[in-house]
Write a protein that holds these residues in place. Structure first.
Motif, PDB file in Angstrom:
ATOM      1  N   ILE A 160      -3.417   8.362  42.528  1.00  0.00           N
ATOM      2  CA  ILE A 160      -2.457   8.628  41.318  1.00  0.00           C
ATOM      3  C   ILE A 160      -2.400  10.225  41.194  1.00  0.00           C
ATOM      4  O   ILE A 160      -3.178  11.083  41.930  1.00  0.00           O
ATOM      5  CB  ILE A 160      -3.400   8.328  39.752  1.00  0.00           C
ATOM      6  CG1 ILE A 160      -4.876   8.996  40.061  1.00  0.00           C
ATOM      7  CG2 ILE A 160      -3.469   6.771  39.834  1.00  0.00           C
ATOM      8  CD1 ILE A 160      -5.555   8.659  38.543  1.00  0.00           C
ATOM      9  N   ALA A 161      -1.448  10.686  40.567  1.00  0.00           N
ATOM     10  CA  ALA A 161      -1.014  12.259  40.310  1.00  0.00           C
ATOM     11  C   ALA A 161      -2.123  12.848  39.493  1.00  0.00           C
ATOM     12  O   ALA A 161      -2.389  12.526  38.438  1.00  0.00           O
ATOM     13  CB  ALA A 161       0.222  12.477  39.760  1.00  0.00           C
ATOM     14  N   SER A 162      -3.119  13.573  40.168  1.00  0.00           N
ATOM     15  CA  SER A 162      -4.053  14.147  39.752  1.00  0.00           C
ATOM     16  C   SER A 162      -4.077  15.944  39.691  1.00  0.00           C
ATOM     17  O   SER A 162      -3.475  16.065  40.512  1.00  0.00           O
ATOM     18  CB  SER A 162      -5.167  14.075  40.469  1.00  0.00           C
ATOM     19  OG  SER A 162      -5.515  12.255  40.474  1.00  0.00           O
ATOM     20  N   TYR A 163      -4.662  16.436  38.545  1.00  0.00           N
ATOM     21  CA  TYR A 163      -4.523  17.880  38.529  1.00  0.00           C
ATOM     22  C   TYR A 163      -5.921  18.289  37.909  1.00  0.00           C
ATOM     23  O   TYR A 163      -6.494  17.784  36.828  1.00  0.00           O
ATOM     24  CB  TYR A 163      -3.309  18.498  37.427  1.00  0.00           C
ATOM     25  CG  TYR A 163      -2.022  17.824  38.051  1.00  0.00           C
ATOM     26  CD1 TYR A 163      -1.317  18.670  39.019  1.00  0.00           C
ATOM     27  CD2 TYR A 163      -1.620  16.430  37.719  1.00  0.00           C
ATOM     28  CE1 TYR A 163      -0.118  18.260  39.436  1.00  0.00           C
ATOM     29  CE2 TYR A 163      -0.344  15.962  38.471  1.00  0.00           C
ATOM     30  CZ  TYR A 163       0.225  17.046  39.052  1.00  0.00           C
ATOM     31  OH  TYR A 163       1.794  16.691  39.573  1.00  0.00           O
ATOM     32  N   THR A 164      -6.303  19.590  38.173  1.00  0.00           N
ATOM     33  CA  THR A 164      -7.366  20.410  37.642  1.00  0.00           C
ATOM     34  C   THR A 164      -6.457  21.447  36.715  1.00  0.00           C
ATOM     35  O   THR A 164      -5.868  22.118  37.207  1.00  0.00           O
ATOM     36  CB  THR A 164      -8.279  21.051  38.524  1.00  0.00           C
ATOM     37  OG1 THR A 164      -8.915  20.190  39.202  1.00  0.00           O
ATOM     38  CG2 THR A 164      -9.028  21.996  37.918  1.00  0.00           C
ATOM     39  N   PHE A 165      -6.784  21.476  35.384  1.00  0.00           N
ATOM     40  CA  PHE A 165      -6.361  22.504  34.571  1.00  0.00           C
ATOM     41  C   PHE A 165      -7.431  23.474  34.489  1.00  0.00           C
ATOM     42  O   PHE A 165      -8.365  23.242  34.003  1.00  0.00           O
ATOM     43  CB  PHE A 165      -6.038  21.898  33.121  1.00  0.00           C
ATOM     44  CG  PHE A 165      -4.515  21.370  33.061  1.00  0.00           C
ATOM     45  CD1 PHE A 165      -3.803  20.938  34.171  1.00  0.00           C
ATOM     46  CD2 PHE A 165      -3.602  21.604  31.987  1.00  0.00           C
ATOM     47  CE1 PHE A 165      -2.648  20.370  33.990  1.00  0.00           C
ATOM     48  CE2 PHE A 165      -2.450  21.191  31.775  1.00  0.00           C
ATOM     49  CZ  PHE A 165      -1.736  20.397  32.536  1.00  0.00           C
ATOM     50  N   GLU A 166      -7.151  24.714  34.622  1.00  0.00           N
ATOM     51  CA  GLU A 166      -8.068  25.939  34.540  1.00  0.00           C
ATOM     52  C   GLU A 166      -7.608  26.640  33.343  1.00  0.00           C
ATOM     53  O   GLU A 166      -6.770  27.368  33.337  1.00  0.00           O
ATOM     54  CB  GLU A 166      -8.264  26.638  35.673  1.00  0.00           C
ATOM     55  CG  GLU A 166      -8.896  26.183  36.748  1.00  0.00           C
ATOM     56  CD  GLU A 166     -10.518  26.270  36.883  1.00  0.00           C
ATOM     57  OE1 GLU A 166     -10.863  26.835  35.791  1.00  0.00           O
ATOM     58  OE2 GLU A 166     -10.954  25.819  37.762  1.00  0.00           O
ATOM     59  N   ILE A 167      -8.114  26.313  32.276  1.00  0.00           N
ATOM     60  CA  ILE A 167      -7.560  27.111  30.835  1.00  0.00           C
ATOM     61  C   ILE A 167      -8.513  28.301  30.633  1.00  0.00           C
ATOM     62  O   ILE A 167      -9.834  28.176  30.996  1.00  0.00           O
ATOM     63  CB  ILE A 167      -7.863  26.142  29.796  1.00  0.00           C
ATOM     64  CG1 ILE A 167      -9.260  25.549  29.296  1.00  0.00           C
ATOM     65  CG2 ILE A 167      -7.073  24.560  29.910  1.00  0.00           C
ATOM     66  CD1 ILE A 167      -9.382  25.171  27.813  1.00  0.00           C
ATOM     67  N   GLY A 168      -7.651  29.231  29.952  1.00  0.00           N
ATOM     68  CA  GLY A 168      -8.619  30.296  29.360  1.00  0.00           C
ATOM     69  C   GLY A 168      -7.893  31.564  29.876  1.00  0.00           C
ATOM     70  O   GLY A 168      -7.557  31.656  31.129  1.00  0.00           O
ATOM     71  N   SER A 169      -8.052  32.638  29.179  1.00  0.00           N
ATOM     72  CA  SER A 169      -7.808  33.866  29.486  1.00  0.00           C
ATOM     73  C   SER A 169      -8.776  34.588  30.359  1.00  0.00           C
ATOM     74  O   SER A 169      -9.917  34.185  30.365  1.00  0.00           O
ATOM     75  CB  SER A 169      -7.601  34.646  28.094  1.00  0.00           C
ATOM     76  OG  SER A 169      -6.622  34.304  27.475  1.00  0.00           O
TER      77      SER A 169
END
Length: 427
Positions: free
Chosen positions: A378-387
């Motif tokens: 499956i198409a998989s991603y890590t989102f790194e959120i934040g300033s």
């Protein structure tokens, strides 16, 4: 630039001398470390993170800066870990919160129950496994997942043979990344409360199953929350077996413990990236991996260079902080993923909403997104959120930042991901 000396004006009399000895500043900071290698610093026992611009940062107090200086580095104080706490983050009477409004693990669990009761035609909640403390009879938590869709016969079943495509989101696998669990909740609220009134939202549960685990690491969240207005910096789970360190030091990094390409991360039990004694050694890891296998069929061959076919269904996002990044696989190698161009294309569509940088960083083994892509396709991603700095920066942003910055910036990206679940690799 000048290296931080690690000493502050606080002083104390040396016994018998009348002399004053400067005391170390124990306030934690993010330190920029120019010219440093991430793996080298991790091997030396430092808590290493990526800044928004990709610069290596180390988390710790002035004693950590002194250790870096002794090794020949020139650390520079970049930002404070703790932000001023603004009260009044949660308005509901009886809601359990800390650090200005962030919800405890028990409160996240209660909210799942409440949402399921409020939207029975749209939701189904599952207990998918136990936290480490739960398995040891030390309290702990069930790990809960929610399915959101306009339910018809056969929907929201724990079976990979689903009629509808599926979008899955997990959050707070690293307990100290506070905003990630709250962002998962904004997503749950958006699609349940918006169904039937928001045309764009309504179209998604009509055609797609949306699955969310708001807190993968609830024991770790308990440790973090125990610090109240100064949350503990617990990243890992609560497994203290054989550990000489105390919280926030013991535990296993659940994002280094997955069974796909396990084995190249930290081996020190007190290190922040400690990978565990074996692949999938932790109950949280086993619970999440079993859950993914129940949701998605294996759509990719076993070879590292075999691409997932264009007919593959399913998208997965694991939400982390901080860094403003959208990161597709691979993490375990710098070699290009066989689906690299397709993953980058969907990543770019999501980044059009949040403005993040799309980049694969092949320096991390045993990660969740490598597992879901490598094992299931499956198409998989890590989102790194934040300033990177300021009141909305780092692991412990002010609670108001969830609604003022993180959610409005990422709402469109999550909607894009959910809409792509039917055919994520189609151009």
């Amino acid at each position: 630039m000048k290296a931080w000396t690690g000493l502050v004006a606080t002083a104390l009399l040396l016994p018998g001398s009348g002399a004053l000895a400067a005391q170390p500043d124990t306030t934690p900071y993010y330190w920029q470390v120019p010219g440093a290698g991430e793996r080298v610093l991790e091997a030396a026992g430092f808590d290493v993170e990526h800044g928004v611009d990709g610069t290596v940062q180390v988390v710790g107090d002035s004693r950590v800066a002194d250790r870096l200086t002794a090794l020949g580095y020139r650390p520079r104080k970049f930002d404070a870990v703790y932000k001023p706490v603004v009260p009044g983050g949660a308005s509901d009477i009886g809601v359990q919160t800390f650090y200005g409004g962030y919800r405890t693990a028990a409160e996240h669990d209660r909210r799942l129950t409440d949402v399921a009761a409020a939207f029975p035609a749209l939701t189904q909640v599952y207990d998918i496994g136990d936290s480490w403390r739960r398995t040891r009879g030390q309290g702990g938590h069930d790990i809960k997942a929610i399915c959101i869709t306009r339910k018809q016969a056969g929907d929201c079943a724990l079976s990979p043979n689903s009629a509808k495509p599926r979008f899955a989101m997990i959050a707070q696998i690293h307990a100290r990344e506070l905003a990630t669990g709250e962002l998962a909740w904004r997503w749950i609220d958006h699609v349940t409360r918006g169904y039937g009134t928001d045309a764009e939202v309504t179209s998604i549960p009509d055609t797609t199953e949306l699955w969310v685990v708001p807190v993968v690491n609830p024991d770790g969240v308990d440790i973090v929350a125990s610090g109240g207005s100064r949350p503990l910096m617990q990243r890992k789970n609560a497994n203290d077996t054989g550990a000489s360190c105390s919280a926030p030091g013991y535990g296993v990094d659940l994002n280094r413990n997955s069974t796909f390409k396990w084995g190249g991360a930290g081996t020190s039990r007190c290190g922040e990236t400690y990978q565990g004694t074996a692949a999938g050694s932790e109950p949280e890891t086993r619970a999440v991996e079993a859950w993914f296998k129940q949701l998605f069929p294996d759509q990719r061959g076993p070879g590292d260079t075999e691409p997932a076919p264009v007919t593959t269904r399913g998208v997965m996002i694991t939400v982390h902080s901080y860094g403003n990044l959208v990161m597709p696989p691979w993490g375990w190698t710098w070699n290009a993923n066989p689906n690299a161009s397709q993953l980058a294309a969907l990543g770019g569509k999501m980044a059009a909403s949040n403005g993040y940088t799309v980049v694969a960083e092949g320096d991390t083994t045993g990660t969740t997104d490598d597992f879901t892509h490598g094992n299931l396709g499956i198409a998989s991603y890590t989102f790194e959120i934040g300033s990177g700095s300021g009141s909305c920066g780092g692991f412990f942003p002010q609670y108001s930042c969830v609604d003022s910055l993180f959610w409005p910036r990422n709402k469109g990206a999550f909607l894009t991901a959910a809409k792509a679940a039917r055919a994520p690799y189609a151009s």
